[in-house]
Structure formats: structure tokens, C-alpha cells
Write an enzyme that holds these catalytic residues in place. Sequence first.
Site, PDB file in Angstrom:
ATOM      1  N   ARG A 215       0.815  -1.231   0.000  1.00 53.55           N
ATOM      2  CA  ARG A 215       0.000   0.000   0.000  1.00 53.55           C
ATOM      3  C   ARG A 215       0.841   1.271   0.000  1.00 53.55           C
ATOM      4  O   ARG A 215       0.383   2.339   0.396  1.00 53.55           O
ATOM      5  CB  ARG A 215      -0.953   0.042   1.193  1.00 53.55           C
TER       6      ARG A 215
ATOM      7  N   LYS B 267       2.046  11.177 -11.246  1.00 57.08           N
ATOM      8  CA  LYS B 267       1.333  10.173 -12.038  1.00 57.08           C
ATOM      9  C   LYS B 267       2.199   8.936 -12.194  1.00 57.08           C
ATOM     10  O   LYS B 267       3.381   9.038 -12.544  1.00 57.08           O
ATOM     11  CB  LYS B 267       1.026  10.712 -13.432  1.00 57.08           C
TER      12      LYS B 267
ATOM     13  N   GLU C  66       7.572  19.807 -24.705  1.00 60.20           N
ATOM     14  CA  GLU C  66       6.798  20.062 -23.468  1.00 60.20           C
ATOM     15  C   GLU C  66       7.230  21.374 -22.809  1.00 60.20           C
ATOM     16  O   GLU C  66       6.418  22.075 -22.214  1.00 60.20           O
ATOM     17  CB  GLU C  66       6.955  18.906 -22.469  1.00 60.20           C
TER      18      GLU C  66
ATOM     19  N   LYS D  96       4.521  23.318 -13.670  1.00 63.42           N
ATOM     20  CA  LYS D  96       3.767  22.089 -13.479  1.00 63.42           C
ATOM     21  C   LYS D  96       3.436  21.870 -12.004  1.00 63.42           C
ATOM     22  O   LYS D  96       2.313  21.499 -11.663  1.00 63.42           O
ATOM     23  CB  LYS D  96       4.519  20.889 -14.065  1.00 63.42           C
TER      24      LYS D  96
ATOM     25  N   GLU E 288      -6.599  16.298 -11.239  1.00 58.95           N
ATOM     26  CA  GLU E 288      -6.900  16.583 -12.624  1.00 58.95           C
ATOM     27  C   GLU E 288      -8.360  16.889 -12.904  1.00 58.95           C
ATOM     28  O   GLU E 288      -8.977  16.300 -13.781  1.00 58.95           O
ATOM     29  CB  GLU E 288      -6.468  15.378 -13.469  1.00 58.95           C
TER      30      GLU E 288
ATOM     31  N   ARG F 210      -5.464  21.614 -14.104  1.00 62.22           N
ATOM     32  CA  ARG F 210      -4.466  20.690 -14.638  1.00 62.22           C
ATOM     33  C   ARG F 210      -4.722  20.365 -16.105  1.00 62.22           C
ATOM     34  O   ARG F 210      -3.812  20.007 -16.848  1.00 62.22           O
ATOM     35  CB  ARG F 210      -4.435  19.411 -13.777  1.00 62.22           C
TER      36      ARG F 210
ATOM     37  N   ASN G  18      -2.733  19.993 -20.873  1.00 60.96           N
ATOM     38  CA  ASN G  18      -3.059  19.138 -22.008  1.00 60.96           C
ATOM     39  C   ASN G  18      -3.032  19.884 -23.354  1.00 60.96           C
ATOM     40  O   ASN G  18      -3.335  19.293 -24.393  1.00 60.96           O
ATOM     41  CB  ASN G  18      -4.453  18.538 -21.772  1.00 60.96           C
TER      42      ASN G  18
ATOM     43  N   HIS H 234      -2.148  18.325 -26.706  1.00 61.71           N
ATOM     44  CA  HIS H 234      -2.238  16.884 -26.504  1.00 61.71           C
ATOM     45  C   HIS H 234      -3.505  16.257 -27.071  1.00 61.71           C
ATOM     46  O   HIS H 234      -3.545  15.057 -27.286  1.00 61.71           O
ATOM     47  CB  HIS H 234      -2.125  16.537 -25.023  1.00 61.71           C
TER      48      HIS H 234
ATOM     49  N   HIS I 149      -2.122  13.248 -28.867  1.00 60.47           N
ATOM     50  CA  HIS I 149      -2.493  11.865 -28.536  1.00 60.47           C
ATOM     51  C   HIS I 149      -3.131  11.156 -29.722  1.00 60.47           C
ATOM     52  O   HIS I 149      -2.883   9.972 -29.968  1.00 60.47           O
ATOM     53  CB  HIS I 149      -3.465  11.835 -27.347  1.00 60.47           C
TER      54      HIS I 149
ATOM     55  N   HIS J  98       6.551  10.881 -28.047  1.00 58.42           N
ATOM     56  CA  HIS J  98       5.465  11.675 -27.481  1.00 58.42           C
ATOM     57  C   HIS J  98       5.627  13.158 -27.865  1.00 58.42           C
ATOM     58  O   HIS J  98       4.682  13.795 -28.323  1.00 58.42           O
ATOM     59  CB  HIS J  98       5.442  11.501 -25.959  1.00 58.42           C
TER      60      HIS J  98
HETATM   61 ZN    ZN Z   1       2.938  15.324 -22.792  1.00 61.22          ZN
END
Ligand code: ZN
Length: 366
Positions: A126, A148, A190, A232, A242, A246, A250, A253, A257, A270
Amino acid sequence: MADFKKEVTVNIAEDPLSYSILIDNGTLDQLAEVLQDYYRGEKIFLVTDENVDRLYGKEVMNILQHNYQIIPYVLPSGEQAKSYKFLQKGYDRLIEESFHRDHLVLALGGGVVGDLAGFLAATYMRGISLVQIPTTLLAQVDSSVGGKTAINHPRGKNLIGAFYQPDLVFIDVDFLETLPLRELKTGLAEVIKHGLIADRNLFNYLENSREKIYNLNPGALIKIIYRSCQIKAGVVARDQKEQGERALLNFGHTMGHALEAVAGYGSYTHGEAVAVGLKVESRLSELEGHLSSAELESIERILTDYELQQQLPEEITADELYESMWHDKKVERNKINWILLAEIGEAFRAGEIARSKIYSVLEGLK
Ligand code: ZN
Ligand code: ADP
């Protein structure tokens, strides 16, 4: 404690934990000393990948082994390592080596290592302590900040994961000396994004510092990483899970994506896909009447200066990209959450955008 040139403190709302991001160059040999301030246990589970192990494994072992017992766990390099298989093997090793909650997982590598090691740390008993040493620019400015962690599912990237904050992020820009140019550029996309959404000064600095950055001038790298981490960390502190602000991270993105998915994971890095996304979404910002055409020009110029790819390959169609955008895990209630620019340094959550406008921008990139 050793003095670092830059330090960012990440404060997590409603969480007593906050942690430091230390940023400097030439500090690796002080790692053991620095760690002493964060971790007094005897064992470290050192997660890395084959490339990073070959380049830095011995050195890091030498530095740490006087103070700690190191159990290395070396992953294959690349996205394939973020799988059940290597997660399971990680748990097996932790159990075999009798790791407890008060021991430490140390992630040494890029985003892949950080994600897998982070998820291991988040879930083993945990939650066991985690320190990140990001070695790619992308991990230094993005994935190591914000907690993340994830592995991939055969049906999609990062589908299994948790938010889990490290105790410390230790960034040394000297790691970037061995990083392939393509990987450096993926991080720079980024960094440019951070300037676009939140910091006109960072954007201006990037406009004037391309040479220094590509020559790996430590001062320039420390500066752009520091500002990226501040941006960030600020956003994450205000919105850990998020829901609101946040989402601004994106920017670039939605299309990025989609392009990654349509092209097939691995054909674009990426950042390469995000660079195209920055261009598409900046053009949409202008087309929707928010961004001035002079500022759009500056954005296109910086992408060109940094030699980031901005064209779409012939074989990828606007239909495919449009379709793919709707399958992103960030699509909620049948609505695409577009992030647009009001100006350089300010992003906002936008409403729907007409399909015809999206298509016209995409066609323009052929
Ligand atoms: Zn990214
Ligand atoms: P990212 O950080 O871009 O999300 P990865 O963790 O897959 O992605 O790292 C990208 C590639 O760079 C991997 O092949 C990894 O082994 C390699 N790598 C990571 N750090 C370094 C470094 N400092 N020098 C050279 N190669 C590195």
C-alpha cells in the site's frame, strides 16, 4: 545538505506531504549525502532500464553502496517495460528481498522507469517511499512532477495507474549529455508548451536560447527545467486529481495523442506528436478568434527553429485523427476538452470547435 542551484517545492493540497525537486548539474557524486536527508533505511530497490544502467548504473552503485544495500532491478528499455509482466517481476523481487514499507524505491531513468517504479512503489504494501532521478528531459520537465504513475494495458497506454507523490525528485542536467537528440527534442516540445500555457518569459527565453540549449549549456537547461517544474508543480498543487486547471497542461495533446494513436505507438515520440499538436491547437486558437496572428507566427517560428516536426504524413487522414480524438481517455460526456491559447502565456478551457475548422487546420498541415 548540499546546496542546489534551484529547488522547487511541490505542495499537495489536503495532503500533509510536500516534496522538493532539486535541480543542478555536477551533483551526482553528492547523491548519497543528499539521500541521507530523506531516507535513513538500509535498503534501496534501484529501478532502471538497460540503457541507463549501461551508462550510469555502475557510477550510481558506487556512490550509494557505502551507505545502502542496493537491489537493482533492470528493465528492458522502451514502452514494453510498462507491463504487468515487469510489474509482477518487480513485486517478486521486492518480496524475495524482504522489502518493507519503510524501505525505498529509487527510479533512475526516463518516464518509462519512473512510471513503472512509481506504480510499484504506490502499490507495494500500500505504498513505500519513492525517490525519482529522471534522466531524460521529458521526465525532468514533465513526468517526474505531479505524481502520475502507470503501466499500460494491451488496450491502451497508462490505463492502470495511481497518483503517488515521491519524497524527492533529484534532477541533474548532466544526464542529458548522453541523451539522443530525438529524446531531447521530445522534452523540448513540453517545455515550449509550458511557456505557451503559462509563461511568456519562458517562451521569450526559449526564442533566444536555442543554441545554448542544443549545446547543453547547464545554466540554460537548469533555467528551463526549473521554470517547467515550477509551472507544473503550481498547477498540480492546485489541482492534484486533474479536475480543473491541470487540464491546461493538455494543450497540444488532444491532437498529439490522436496522432500517436493513429500513427501507431512508437512511430512518433510523445514530444514529436505533441509538437504537431501545438501547431494544430495554436492555429485553432487563432481561427477561433483568440490568439493574434502575430503570436501564431511566433509560435510557428519557434517550432521551426527548434526543428520540431510540424507536418502530417500523407497517409494519415483528417478523418482518422478526428475519429481518434473521441477515443481519448480525457473525452468526457461526449465533449472534447479543447485547451486553447488566449495569448502566449495564457491558456484556457474552450468549448466545442466546429468539425470544419478542425479539418481545415489538419488539411493545412499536409
Ligand atoms: Zn505530454
Ligand atoms: P521518456 O522519458 O521519453 O518518457 P523513456 O523512459 O522510454 O521515455 O526514455 C527514452 C529512451 O532514452 C530510452 O531508450 C531510455 O533508455 C533512454 N535514456 C534515458 N535516459 C537516458 C540518458 N540520460 N542517456 C541516454 N539514454 C537515456
